[in-house]
Enzyme design. Structure first.
Site, PDB file in Angstrom:
ATOM      1  N   GLN A 108     -10.394   0.628   2.771  1.00  0.00           N
ATOM      2  CA  GLN A 108      -9.292  -0.312   2.575  1.00  0.00           C
ATOM      3  C   GLN A 108      -8.892  -0.928   3.907  1.00  0.00           C
ATOM      4  O   GLN A 108      -8.100  -0.363   4.653  1.00  0.00           O
ATOM      5  CB  GLN A 108      -8.095   0.386   1.913  1.00  0.00           C
ATOM      6  CG  GLN A 108      -7.037  -0.604   1.512  1.00  0.00           C
ATOM      7  CD  GLN A 108      -5.951   0.015   0.680  1.00  0.00           C
ATOM      8  OE1 GLN A 108      -6.009   1.147   0.252  1.00  0.00           O
ATOM      9  NE2 GLN A 108      -4.915  -0.761   0.447  1.00  0.00           N
ATOM     10  N   PHE A 109      -9.431  -2.121   4.177  1.00  0.00           N
ATOM     11  CA  PHE A 109      -9.159  -2.783   5.447  1.00  0.00           C
ATOM     12  C   PHE A 109      -7.686  -3.153   5.597  1.00  0.00           C
ATOM     13  O   PHE A 109      -7.177  -3.280   6.707  1.00  0.00           O
ATOM     14  CB  PHE A 109     -10.050  -4.020   5.623  1.00  0.00           C
ATOM     15  CG  PHE A 109      -9.664  -5.202   4.775  1.00  0.00           C
ATOM     16  CD1 PHE A 109      -8.809  -6.165   5.263  1.00  0.00           C
ATOM     17  CD2 PHE A 109     -10.165  -5.344   3.484  1.00  0.00           C
ATOM     18  CE1 PHE A 109      -8.451  -7.253   4.493  1.00  0.00           C
ATOM     19  CE2 PHE A 109      -9.830  -6.432   2.712  1.00  0.00           C
ATOM     20  CZ  PHE A 109      -8.961  -7.391   3.207  1.00  0.00           C
ATOM     21  N   THR A 110      -6.954  -3.285   4.500  1.00  0.00           N
ATOM     22  CA  THR A 110      -5.553  -3.688   4.588  1.00  0.00           C
ATOM     23  C   THR A 110      -4.661  -2.632   5.231  1.00  0.00           C
ATOM     24  O   THR A 110      -3.505  -2.922   5.545  1.00  0.00           O
ATOM     25  CB  THR A 110      -4.997  -4.072   3.197  1.00  0.00           C
ATOM     26  OG1 THR A 110      -5.101  -2.948   2.333  1.00  0.00           O
ATOM     27  CG2 THR A 110      -5.751  -5.261   2.614  1.00  0.00           C
TER      28      THR A 110
END
Length: 150
Positions: free
Chosen positions: A78-80
């Site tokens: 999850q890059f966020t």
């Protein structure tokens, strides 16, 4: 490397309406990678997470690890997790690594987790549009950043 760990009764990830992975009691681990992360960060996090005593013992005290209860693990990229909200209302993801660095880090983290618990784990699919479902148990949700070892 940042992780968001959730103690769950069950969790699953689907891609394009098809179930990719699911677990019963255990941990859902969301993982974000930045360019300064190394495999040392991944190993430190894996060991820390596997040994977190966040499951209840027979007296209802959080005193057991996922290893102690033989729990399952689902790891989702999850890059966020590296969103910056410092300016304006649209988050910036500039600190999140590009796939050429992030994929080997994510895969290394998954490998370390699997080695630490001595069995396979479940994963999402890096870069895919995933739908994650979970029943958070407690709720227990813990944030750990390898650059801020608190």
């Amino acid at each position: 490397m940042r992780t968001l760990i959730q103690r769950v009764q069950h969790a699953s990830v689907s891609i394009d309406g098809k179930l990719k992975s699911s677990i019963k009691k255990g941990l859902l681990i969301l993982v974000g990678v930045e360019d300064t992360d190394s495999l040392d960060d991944a190993l430190w996090l894996a060991k820390k997470i596997i040994n977190l005593r966040i499951f209840d013992d027979k007296n209802g005290i959080m005193n057991l690890s996922v290893r102690d209860i033989d729990g399952e693990i689902l790891v989702v990229s999850q890059f966020t997790l590296h969103a910056s909200t410092k300016k304006g209302n649209r988050p910036s993801y500039i600190r999140a690594s590009k796939p050429d660095h992030a994929i080997p880090m994510y895969e290394g983290f998954c490998q370390y987790i699997s080695q630490e618990i001595n069995h396979d784990i479940k994963t999402g699919e890096f870069g895919a549009d995933m739908k994650v479902e979970l029943l958070n148990d407690g709720p227990v949700t813990i944030w750990i950043d390898s650059k801020n070892k608190e």
